[in-house]
Design a protein around this motif. Structure first.
Motif, short mmCIF file in Angstrom:
data_model
loop_
_atom_site.label_atom_id
_atom_site.label_comp_id
_atom_site.label_asym_id
_atom_site.label_seq_id
_atom_site.Cartn_x
_atom_site.Cartn_y
_atom_site.Cartn_z
N ARG A 91 0.93 -1.41 0.06
CA ARG A 91 0.19 0.02 0.04
C ARG A 91 0.81 1.37 0.01
NH1 ARG A 91 -2.87 -2.87 4.23
NH2 ARG A 91 -4.69 -3.91 3.23
N LEU A 92 1.94 1.30 0.78
CA LEU A 92 2.68 2.47 0.97
C LEU A 92 3.39 2.59 -0.48
CD1 LEU A 92 4.70 2.30 4.63
CD2 LEU A 92 3.26 4.17 3.40
N LYS A 93 3.84 1.94 -1.11
CA LYS A 93 4.47 2.03 -2.55
C LYS A 93 3.54 2.29 -3.42
CE LYS A 93 8.01 -0.68 -3.68
NZ LYS A 93 8.99 0.43 -3.70
N GLU A 94 2.34 1.93 -3.41
CA GLU A 94 1.27 2.43 -4.33
C GLU A 94 1.08 3.96 -4.11
OE1 GLU A 94 -2.17 -0.30 -3.62
OE2 GLU A 94 -1.11 -1.50 -4.53
N GLN A 95 1.17 4.36 -2.75
CA GLN A 95 0.86 5.78 -2.42
C GLN A 95 2.18 6.63 -2.71
OE1 GLN A 95 -0.53 6.31 1.66
NE2 GLN A 95 -2.23 4.74 1.30
N GLU A 96 3.15 6.05 -2.37
CA GLU A 96 4.49 6.70 -2.45
C GLU A 96 5.50 6.10 -3.55
OE1 GLU A 96 6.27 8.29 0.96
OE2 GLU A 96 4.09 7.37 2.18
N PRO A 97 5.17 6.05 -4.88
CA PRO A 97 6.05 5.45 -5.81
C PRO A 97 7.31 6.20 -5.99
CG PRO A 97 4.27 6.65 -6.87
CD PRO A 97 3.87 6.76 -5.51
N GLU A 98 7.42 7.39 -5.57
CA GLU A 98 8.82 8.17 -5.63
C GLU A 98 9.61 8.00 -4.24
OE1 GLU A 98 9.78 9.45 -8.36
OE2 GLU A 98 7.93 8.65 -9.33
N SER A 99 9.31 7.08 -3.55
CA SER A 99 10.04 6.95 -2.27
C SER A 99 10.93 5.59 -2.37
CB SER A 99 9.08 7.03 -1.09
OG SER A 99 8.50 8.37 -0.77
N ALA A 100 11.95 5.56 -1.91
CA ALA A 100 12.58 4.21 -1.46
C ALA A 100 12.64 3.84 0.02
CB ALA A 100 14.39 4.24 -1.89
N PHE A 101 12.32 2.89 0.30
CA PHE A 101 11.89 2.53 1.72
C PHE A 101 12.97 1.71 2.32
CE2 PHE A 101 7.69 3.60 0.00
CZ PHE A 101 7.29 4.40 1.10
N TYR A 102 13.32 2.07 3.65
CA TYR A 102 14.30 1.25 4.32
C TYR A 102 13.54 0.72 5.71
CZ TYR A 102 17.56 3.60 1.20
OH TYR A 102 18.28 3.95 -0.03
N PHE A 103 13.60 -0.60 5.69
CA PHE A 103 12.68 -1.00 6.83
C PHE A 103 13.65 -1.49 8.09
CE2 PHE A 103 9.93 -3.66 9.22
CZ PHE A 103 8.52 -3.06 9.02
N ILE A 104 13.66 -0.66 9.10
CA ILE A 104 14.61 -1.32 10.28
C ILE A 104 14.09 -2.19 11.13
CG2 ILE A 104 15.72 -0.01 12.00
CD1 ILE A 104 14.94 2.96 10.44
N ILE A 105 14.92 -3.07 11.37
CA ILE A 105 14.60 -4.08 12.36
C ILE A 105 15.70 -4.67 13.27
CG2 ILE A 105 12.95 -5.39 10.74
CD1 ILE A 105 14.94 -7.30 9.82
#
Length: 194
Positions: A91-105
């Motif tokens: 859902r996030l990638k659909e809403q923000e196609p111009e963002s690169a996401f870094y998932f912190i764990i």
């Protein structure tokens, strides 16, 4: 392209360890922002004295208030239901196609990556960023960028136990979060007069 870090979790309650992780990763990787994103329904059973999703979100908002580049995200709380990272990222990638996401764990989650829902698809959607945690190996077959941070043995469980036993949580959580916990009578707080 905007570089967005995501730090998910129950944040029950958020503590200084969460803020250290978010801030250290933001600066180490040159991210534009890091969003702390509470889950809607945690995968484990809640206790009657646990905070609601809305209370946990409010505590995250208070924790990051006035901190440049750190934000609270209501995304999973507003979605409702059990939060799966794969569904959230889709859902996030659909809403923000111009963002690169870094998932912190943390190290504990790195050890569990093989059991994550649709992990093979997930690694194509984002970059995992791992931070060490005492007592975990932090090793995985999946691609992950490790960031060295000051390790602090602090957990939400410790904070809840302290509150329940009327002990101090000063310097463990931001002052505004402590005030909210006391005001709302969370975690079996014996000073609650509601």
């Amino acid at each position: 392209m905007k570089k967005v870090g995501l730090l998910g979790g129950t944040f029950n309650p958020p503590h200084l360890g969460h803020l250290i992780i978010a801030n250290e990763v933001k600066h180490a990787l040159g991210l534009d922002e890091v969003r702390l994103m509470p889950t809607s329904i945690p995968p484990h059973k809640s206790n009657p004295s646990d905070a609601t999703p809305e209370q946990r979100l409010r505590m995250v908002e208070l924790a990051v208030e006035g901190t440049s580049g750190l934000f609270a995200s209501a995304f999973e709380v507003e979605q409702g239901g059990v939060s799966y990272t794969y569904e959230t990222m889709k859902r996030l990638k659909e809403q923000e196609p111009e963002s690169a996401f870094y998932f912190i764990i943390g190290g504990d989650m790195i050890d569990m990556l093989p059991k994550w829902y649709k992990i093979e698809e997930l690694v194509k959607m984002l970059e995992f960023v791992g931070v060490g945690r005492p007592g975990t190996s932090g090793k995985t077959v999946f691609p992950i960028t490790m960031v060295q941070i000051p390790e602090i043995e602090l957990s939400s469980t410790l904070v809840r136990k302290r509150v329940e036993s009327n002990g101090t949580i000063r310097f463990l959580v931001p002052e505004k979060v402590e005030n909210f916990i006391r005001l709302e009578g969370l975690y079996g707080n014996p000073t609650n007069t509601k």
